[in-house]
Design a protein around this motif. Structure first.
Motif, short mmCIF file in Angstrom:
data_model
loop_
_atom_site.label_atom_id
_atom_site.label_comp_id
_atom_site.label_asym_id
_atom_site.label_seq_id
_atom_site.Cartn_x
_atom_site.Cartn_y
_atom_site.Cartn_z
N LEU A 45 11.37 10.56 1.26
CA LEU A 45 11.63 9.05 1.65
C LEU A 45 11.51 8.72 3.10
N GLY A 46 11.38 9.73 3.73
CA GLY A 46 11.43 9.42 5.34
C GLY A 46 10.49 8.47 5.83
N PRO A 47 9.16 8.60 5.54
CA PRO A 47 7.99 7.90 6.02
C PRO A 47 8.28 6.36 5.36
N LEU A 48 8.89 6.17 4.31
CA LEU A 48 9.12 4.77 3.82
C LEU A 48 10.18 4.01 4.55
N LEU A 49 11.24 4.83 4.81
CA LEU A 49 12.36 4.26 5.39
C LEU A 49 11.94 3.79 6.84
N ASP A 50 11.26 4.95 7.58
CA ASP A 50 10.86 4.49 8.75
C ASP A 50 9.93 3.56 8.91
N ALA A 51 8.94 3.04 7.87
CA ALA A 51 8.18 1.99 8.03
C ALA A 51 9.03 0.79 7.84
N LEU A 52 10.18 0.71 6.78
CA LEU A 52 10.90 -0.47 6.71
C LEU A 52 11.98 -0.73 8.02
N GLU A 53 11.92 0.09 8.73
CA GLU A 53 12.83 -0.23 10.21
C GLU A 53 12.11 -0.97 11.02
N GLU A 54 10.65 -1.17 10.96
CA GLU A 54 9.65 -1.80 11.88
C GLU A 54 9.80 -3.53 11.40
N HIS A 55 10.24 -4.06 12.33
CA HIS A 55 10.25 -5.50 11.97
C HIS A 55 8.77 -5.97 11.63
N MET A 56 7.77 -5.75 12.28
CA MET A 56 6.44 -6.34 12.03
C MET A 56 5.92 -5.65 10.71
N VAL A 57 6.31 -4.52 10.15
CA VAL A 57 5.96 -4.22 9.11
C VAL A 57 6.41 -5.02 7.86
N LEU A 58 7.75 -5.34 8.18
CA LEU A 58 8.16 -6.33 6.86
C LEU A 58 7.50 -7.59 6.91
N LEU A 59 7.19 -8.32 8.33
CA LEU A 59 6.66 -9.40 8.10
C LEU A 59 5.08 -9.01 7.59
N ARG A 60 4.45 -8.09 7.77
CA ARG A 60 3.19 -7.86 6.98
C ARG A 60 3.32 -7.78 5.66
N LEU A 61 4.30 -7.25 5.19
CA LEU A 61 4.54 -7.08 3.85
C LEU A 61 4.49 -8.44 3.11
N LEU A 62 5.38 -9.29 3.64
CA LEU A 62 5.29 -10.68 3.04
C LEU A 62 4.02 -11.50 3.51
N SER A 63 3.56 -11.40 4.47
CA SER A 63 2.44 -12.13 5.04
C SER A 63 1.09 -11.96 4.05
N HIS A 64 1.04 -10.52 3.48
CA HIS A 64 0.06 -10.05 2.79
C HIS A 64 -0.21 -10.88 1.52
N GLU A 65 1.05 -11.21 1.04
CA GLU A 65 1.01 -11.73 -0.35
C GLU A 65 0.63 -13.16 -0.29
N VAL A 66 0.70 -13.89 0.81
CA VAL A 66 0.20 -15.58 0.83
C VAL A 66 -1.33 -15.57 0.09
N GLY A 67 -1.29 -16.45 -0.55
CA GLY A 67 -2.61 -16.66 -1.31
C GLY A 67 -3.24 -15.59 -2.49
N GLU A 68 -2.25 -14.72 -2.52
CA GLU A 68 -2.66 -13.55 -3.56
C GLU A 68 -2.04 -13.83 -4.95
N ALA A 69 -0.97 -14.53 -5.09
CA ALA A 69 -0.34 -14.69 -6.11
C ALA A 69 -0.89 -15.24 -7.50
N ALA A 70 -0.86 -14.39 -8.53
CA ALA A 70 -1.78 -14.77 -9.42
C ALA A 70 -0.84 -15.12 -10.84
N ASN A 71 0.37 -14.65 -10.88
CA ASN A 71 1.00 -14.69 -11.99
C ASN A 71 2.31 -15.71 -11.79
N ASP A 72 2.05 -16.96 -12.04
CA ASP A 72 3.01 -18.11 -11.68
C ASP A 72 3.58 -18.02 -10.39
N GLY A 73 2.66 -17.85 -9.50
CA GLY A 73 3.25 -18.13 -8.00
C GLY A 73 3.41 -16.70 -7.66
#
Length: 343
Positions: free
Chosen positions: A253-281
């Motif tokens: 779990l180390g690499p995963l938890l390390d990634a989630l501590e990064e503010h910009m990683v969380l923003l990228r997780l959410l911004s990547h999804e814009v425009g990609e929604a296919a199932n009812d948004g």
């Protein structure tokens, strides 16, 4: 060989593996699901699914588990997201409606999503750069200070203390507020922060100085507040759920938890999804579709809840996820949050 039947077998394997976390064999499929075919046919279908890379054997066991490609086909073939029950919808509404401001709404949203899905939840604040001014108010504080209250279209309420640079009596303070309130709103309401700030500076330059210098000082202070650059913010909650699902991650779990501590990683997780929604948004990224280091064994389910700023919310967990229920929860919570912010 029927593609529809193979999809039925894949669907059954996904459902059983999500429920039990154990590799699924043909015997178990026949016992748990009404497939209407023989054991030999199920074995043949499973062999074909394995050849196509949709299921795999984790070890020498006769059972099979879905691959990332298998989960992807399963999600893509969902005809629609099953709505939550009336009781679930009422519970969401009652929990969120108690919120007192935007910060409280989003804090409650993180806790709610995490609780509903059993995953980690991520919520992005609406971008302040795209927010418009809804109302500006001045409130008496002391003889030489006012409290500024700015309400934005995102529902965010900002407060600042303004130093008047002089001491006024109660009557003068009231006159100053009454004199400026209309103009502040006239020059800012409906504008984004930066244009609103510029409009106030232009207005300030036209105001008389001398005894009315406090007027210019207040207007310029409001302009400075609106001009402030704010970093996009995200909230993360429910990471303990990832620890409880630790066995689902191929690596530690180390690499995963390390990634989630990064503010910009969380923003990228959410911004990547814009425009990609296919199932009812609702957008879903599965396993290796996540290019961020440490997240290759995770799935992310997100949707936008604020169309003006494209702010998103969602959950993150292992690929062995109950996708239909998770997608339904994410969509439902996003709709309630959107309604609260709009109102």
């Amino acid at each position: 060989m029927s593609d529809e039947r193979k999809l039925q077998v894949l669907r059954a394997i996904v459902q059983d593996y999500v429920a039990t976390s154990e590799p699924v064999g043909s015997k178990a499929l026949l016992e748990r699901h009404q497939l209407g075919v023989s054991a030999a046919t199920v074995r043949n279908d499973m062999a074909a699914l394995e050849d196509e890379g949709l299921i795999a054997a984790p070890h020498t066991s006769a059972g099979r588990i879905p691959t990332d490609a298998g989960y992807r086909l399963f999600v893509d073939r969902l005809s629609q997201i099953k709505p939550l029950s009336k009781a679930e919808r009422n519970a969401i509404e009652q929990f969120l409606v108690r919120s007192v401001d935007l910060d409280d709404v989003l804090s409650r949203t993180v806790r709610l999503l995490s609780s509903l899905t059993g995953q980690a939840a991520v919520v992005q604040y609406p971008s302040l750069s795209t927010a418009t001014v809804r109302h500006v108010e001045l409130v008496p504080r002391t003889a030489d200070r006012l409290t500024l209250v700015v309400i934005l279209s995102t529902g965010r309420v900002e407060q600042r203390v303004i130093d008047l640079g002089t001491t006024l009596d109660d009557t003068q303070v009231d006159e100053l507020i009454n004199d400026l309130r209309g103009g502040l709103n006239e020059h800012t309401v409906g504008l984004r922060r930066a244009p609103a700030s510029a409009a106030l500076l232009t207005w300030s330059a036209q105001l008389e100085t001398g005894q009315n210098s406090a007027r210019s000082r207040v207007v310029e202070s409001v302009a400075a507040v609106l001009a402030e650059e704010r970093e996009d913010r995200v909230l993360l909650g429910g990471t303990a759920n990832l620890v409880r699902s630790g066995g689902d991650f191929a690596l530690s779990l180390g690499p995963l938890l390390d990634a989630l501590e990064e503010h910009m990683v969380l923003l990228r997780l959410l911004s990547h999804e814009v425009g990609e929604a296919a199932n009812d948004g609702v957008a879903v990224r599965i396993g290796a579709e996540n290019t961020i280091r440490g997240l290759a064994a995770t799935s992310i389910v997100t949707t936008s809840y604020d169309s003006d700023s494209m702010a998103s919310l969602g959950v993150l967990g292992p690929t062995r996820m109950d996708y239909p229920s998770t997608m339904a929860a994410v969509r439902a919570v996003a709709r309630y949050v959107a309604d609260l912010i709009d109102n």
